[in-house]
Scaffold this motif. Structure first.
Motif, short mmCIF file in Angstrom:
data_model
loop_
_atom_site.label_atom_id
_atom_site.label_comp_id
_atom_site.label_asym_id
_atom_site.label_seq_id
_atom_site.Cartn_x
_atom_site.Cartn_y
_atom_site.Cartn_z
N MET A 89 -2.82 -29.43 -20.42
CA MET A 89 -2.11 -29.38 -19.27
C MET A 89 -1.78 -30.83 -18.75
SD MET A 89 -3.53 -25.90 -17.68
CE MET A 89 -4.08 -24.83 -19.03
N VAL A 90 -0.51 -31.01 -18.26
CA VAL A 90 -0.22 -32.21 -17.58
C VAL A 90 -0.92 -32.10 -16.06
CG1 VAL A 90 1.58 -33.54 -16.59
CG2 VAL A 90 1.77 -32.45 -18.83
N GLY A 91 -1.49 -33.19 -15.49
CA GLY A 91 -2.08 -33.50 -14.26
C GLY A 91 -3.59 -32.72 -13.84
N VAL A 92 -3.98 -32.11 -14.85
CA VAL A 92 -5.18 -31.51 -14.66
C VAL A 92 -6.04 -31.42 -16.03
CG1 VAL A 92 -4.47 -29.20 -14.95
CG2 VAL A 92 -6.42 -29.56 -13.64
N LYS A 93 -7.30 -31.65 -16.00
CA LYS A 93 -8.03 -31.50 -17.37
C LYS A 93 -8.55 -30.20 -17.52
CE LYS A 93 -12.27 -33.24 -19.47
NZ LYS A 93 -13.49 -34.10 -19.36
N ALA A 94 -7.56 -29.51 -18.32
CA ALA A 94 -7.65 -28.21 -18.77
C ALA A 94 -7.11 -27.94 -19.91
CB ALA A 94 -7.03 -27.28 -17.56
N THR A 95 -7.77 -26.67 -20.86
CA THR A 95 -6.96 -26.54 -22.10
C THR A 95 -6.83 -24.87 -21.92
OG1 THR A 95 -9.48 -26.05 -22.69
CG2 THR A 95 -8.37 -28.21 -23.42
N MET A 96 -6.99 -24.50 -20.91
CA MET A 96 -6.71 -23.02 -20.78
C MET A 96 -6.31 -22.71 -19.26
SD MET A 96 -10.07 -21.07 -21.68
CE MET A 96 -9.57 -19.26 -20.71
N SER A 97 -5.48 -21.54 -19.11
CA SER A 97 -5.51 -21.29 -17.63
C SER A 97 -4.93 -19.87 -17.42
CB SER A 97 -4.31 -22.05 -16.93
OG SER A 97 -3.09 -21.74 -17.35
N ALA A 98 -5.23 -18.98 -16.59
CA ALA A 98 -4.31 -17.87 -16.08
C ALA A 98 -3.86 -17.58 -14.77
CB ALA A 98 -5.56 -16.86 -16.73
N HIS A 99 -3.19 -16.77 -14.47
CA HIS A 99 -2.96 -16.40 -13.17
C HIS A 99 -4.10 -15.31 -12.78
CE1 HIS A 99 1.69 -16.98 -12.89
NE2 HIS A 99 1.24 -17.73 -13.56
N ALA A 100 -4.41 -15.63 -11.41
CA ALA A 100 -5.67 -14.90 -10.96
C ALA A 100 -5.14 -14.39 -9.55
CB ALA A 100 -6.77 -16.25 -10.70
N ASN A 101 -5.23 -12.82 -9.75
CA ASN A 101 -4.85 -12.18 -8.65
C ASN A 101 -6.02 -11.58 -7.96
OD1 ASN A 101 -1.96 -12.66 -8.71
ND2 ASN A 101 -2.30 -11.64 -10.69
N LEU A 102 -6.05 -11.20 -6.83
CA LEU A 102 -7.46 -10.83 -5.98
C LEU A 102 -7.09 -9.25 -6.27
CD1 LEU A 102 -9.36 -11.89 -4.17
CD2 LEU A 102 -8.23 -11.32 -2.28
N VAL A 103 -8.63 -8.84 -6.52
CA VAL A 103 -8.46 -7.31 -6.75
C VAL A 103 -8.62 -6.68 -5.18
CG1 VAL A 103 -10.20 -5.66 -7.27
CG2 VAL A 103 -10.11 -7.49 -8.56
N PRO A 104 -7.63 -5.95 -5.12
CA PRO A 104 -7.55 -4.98 -3.85
C PRO A 104 -8.76 -4.75 -3.23
CG PRO A 104 -6.00 -4.31 -5.53
CD PRO A 104 -6.83 -4.85 -6.05
N GLY A 105 -8.87 -4.88 -2.01
CA GLY A 105 -10.12 -4.62 -1.32
C GLY A 105 -11.30 -5.40 -1.33
N THR A 106 -10.88 -6.47 -1.94
CA THR A 106 -12.10 -7.81 -1.97
C THR A 106 -12.23 -8.34 -0.68
OG1 THR A 106 -11.61 -8.18 -4.07
CG2 THR A 106 -12.53 -10.05 -2.97
N LYS A 107 -13.40 -8.36 -0.02
CA LYS A 107 -13.79 -8.90 1.17
C LYS A 107 -13.94 -10.42 1.09
CE LYS A 107 -15.97 -4.55 2.60
NZ LYS A 107 -14.83 -3.95 3.44
N PRO A 108 -13.76 -11.06 2.21
CA PRO A 108 -14.01 -12.53 2.45
C PRO A 108 -15.31 -12.70 2.01
CG PRO A 108 -12.91 -11.65 4.34
CD PRO A 108 -13.42 -10.52 3.61
#
Length: 150
Positions: A89-108
């Motif tokens: 990836m450009v601009g970050v040291k990473a070889t993998m990524s994924a969209h991360a969506n909050l599980v409904p009902g997750t508390k702070p």
């Protein structure tokens, strides 16, 4: 210039040319695998490992040499992952990524983010901040409507 000063400068120049990388005396080099939620940007500086509400997709990022589908994946009790990408990836040291969506009902609070890379698990901790008030209470003053005029 004195002879001792010339010798000291020459010695310093000579040593600079012979520097070798440091090697840990007590074992092998640390594993290069990393995992994090989001990255620092000009807009979201200092927000690594903080879930960003309402600012577009959150990204789980990992540096996992040789990562590809079937050999590397993210997991977390508070996140669902989709749209995996494997490659540099450009601009970050990473070889993998994924969209991360909050599980409904997750508390702070604080939650683990894990990447499985070549059969081993690597962990980071991220925080989920409390949701901001998204609705103005009924009867509250509103800027521009004259209710604040004295």
């Amino acid at each position: 210039m004195r002879k001792s000063a010339i010798f000291a400068v020459a010695a310093a120049i000579g040593l600079a040319g012979t520097a070798v990388p440091a090697v840990a005396a007590d074992g092998p080099a640390p594993d290069p695998v990393t995992v994090q939620l989001n990255q620092d940007t000009a807009v979201l500086h200092g927000q690594v490992n903080v879930y960003q509400r309402g600012s577009g997709p959150n990204l789980a990022l990992a540096y996992c040499p040789g990562a590809n589908a079937g050999t590397a994946a993210f997991s977390s009790p508070a996140l669902k992952f989709s749209q995996y990408f494997y490659g540099e990836m450009v601009g970050v040291k990473a070889t993998m990524s994924a969209h991360a969506n909050l599980v409904p009902g997750t508390k702070p609070g604080s939650y683990p983010l894990t990447v499985t890379c070549a059969g081993k698990q690597y962990n980071a901790t991220f925080t989920v901040p409390a949701a901001q008030v998204s609705r103005v209470p009924q009867g509250a003053a509103k800027a521009g409507d004259g209710s604040l005029a004295g």
